[in-house]
Write a protein that holds these residues in place. Structure first.
Motif, short mmCIF file in Angstrom:
data_model
loop_
_atom_site.label_atom_id
_atom_site.label_comp_id
_atom_site.label_asym_id
_atom_site.label_seq_id
_atom_site.Cartn_x
_atom_site.Cartn_y
_atom_site.Cartn_z
N ALA A 105 37.66 41.25 37.55
CA ALA A 105 38.56 42.29 38.04
C ALA A 105 38.44 42.27 39.56
CB ALA A 105 38.16 43.65 37.50
N THR A 106 39.56 42.23 40.24
CA THR A 106 39.55 42.21 41.70
C THR A 106 40.19 43.50 42.20
OG1 THR A 106 39.73 39.81 41.72
CG2 THR A 106 40.29 40.95 43.76
N ARG A 151 41.45 45.73 45.50
CA ARG A 151 41.82 45.63 46.92
C ARG A 151 42.24 47.01 47.43
NH1 ARG A 151 43.64 40.78 44.89
NH2 ARG A 151 42.67 38.99 45.89
N GLN A 193 44.10 49.76 49.36
CA GLN A 193 45.50 49.91 49.69
C GLN A 193 45.74 50.95 50.79
OE1 GLN A 193 47.99 47.95 47.95
NE2 GLN A 193 46.03 46.94 47.54
N GLU A 224 43.98 49.00 44.37
CA GLU A 224 44.69 48.29 43.31
C GLU A 224 43.74 47.27 42.70
OE1 GLU A 224 48.93 46.18 42.68
OE2 GLU A 224 47.69 45.27 44.24
N SER A 225 43.52 47.38 41.41
CA SER A 225 42.68 46.43 40.68
C SER A 225 43.58 45.50 39.89
CB SER A 225 41.73 47.17 39.74
OG SER A 225 40.87 48.00 40.49
N THR A 226 43.30 44.20 39.97
CA THR A 226 44.16 43.23 39.31
C THR A 226 43.37 42.29 38.41
OG1 THR A 226 44.01 41.73 41.20
CG2 THR A 226 45.90 43.23 41.15
N HIS A 227 44.07 41.81 37.40
CA HIS A 227 43.56 40.80 36.46
C HIS A 227 44.24 39.49 36.84
CE1 HIS A 227 43.25 38.63 32.62
NE2 HIS A 227 42.27 39.46 32.30
N GLY A 282 47.95 38.98 36.20
CA GLY A 282 48.93 39.75 36.95
C GLY A 282 48.94 41.25 36.64
N THR A 283 48.24 41.66 35.61
CA THR A 283 48.16 43.08 35.31
C THR A 283 47.48 43.81 36.46
OG1 THR A 283 48.03 42.62 32.94
CG2 THR A 283 47.30 44.79 33.66
N ALA A 284 48.06 44.94 36.86
CA ALA A 284 47.50 45.70 37.99
C ALA A 284 47.40 47.18 37.62
CB ALA A 284 48.37 45.53 39.23
#
Length: 175
Positions: free
Chosen positions: A31-32, A34, A36, A42-45, A48-50
């Protein structure tokens, strides 16, 4: 997917893992998160799921998104529910109702780095957590449903991580 389809998929996975147990150990998708701006993240997979998180107004956020702590509880609840469903499918039990609720009690002073009366920094994590399962299946005894729920939670990765305090290695890269 039906309970029979889930049970069949689990049987195929078990057969493959019996032949090749080394295939069971794998790296989980990272899980990344960033920043904002503000306290919005915003956490992303990788697929592309955010998911956007924010903090309540009292902590500098807008209060219009879920908090990271809620995502943590949602992850525990979702993981436990999934594992219970898989256990039910393996036993041929057709669930009629399944609801998993995770609640906790936290001290906001820990999040902002305050010290307690003893001078030590207050713990930022939840002080306690409760996992409550509501389950029903026609023709299945309460004892069997209770055992099913307990077995599902025992096999559930995220509740296990909290119960067994999975070590967290911190690595910091200064850009």
């Amino acid at each position: 997917m039906s309970m029979q389809d889930i049970a069949a998929a689990m049987q195929r996975a078990e057969a493959a893992l019996e032949r090749r147990p080394d295939m069971g150990l794998h790296d989980d998708a990272p899980a990344t998160a960033r920043w904002q701006g503000g306290v919005r993240v915003e956490s992303t997979h990788a697929n592309g799921t955010a998911m956007l998180t924010d903090m309540p107004c009292e902590l500098g956020g807008s209060g219009d998104r879920v908090t990271p702590g809620w995502l943590f509880r949602a992850g525990i609840a979702s993981c436990a529910a999934t594992s219970i469903v898989m256990s039910a499918a393996a036993e041929g039990i057709a669930l009629g109702t399944l609801e998993v609720r995770v609640s906790s009690r936290s001290d906001t002073r820990g999040v902002i780095g305050m010290a307690g009366a003893d001078g030590h920094e207050i713990y930022a994590g939840p002080r306690d957590m409760q996992l409550q399962v509501r389950i029903a299946a026609e023709g299945v005894s309460p004892e069997r449903l209770r055992a099913l729920a307990e077995a599902g939670v025992r096999r559930s990765p995220i509740p296990n991580a909290t119960q067994n305090a999975t070590p967290l290695a911190l690595q910091v890269e200064v850009a």
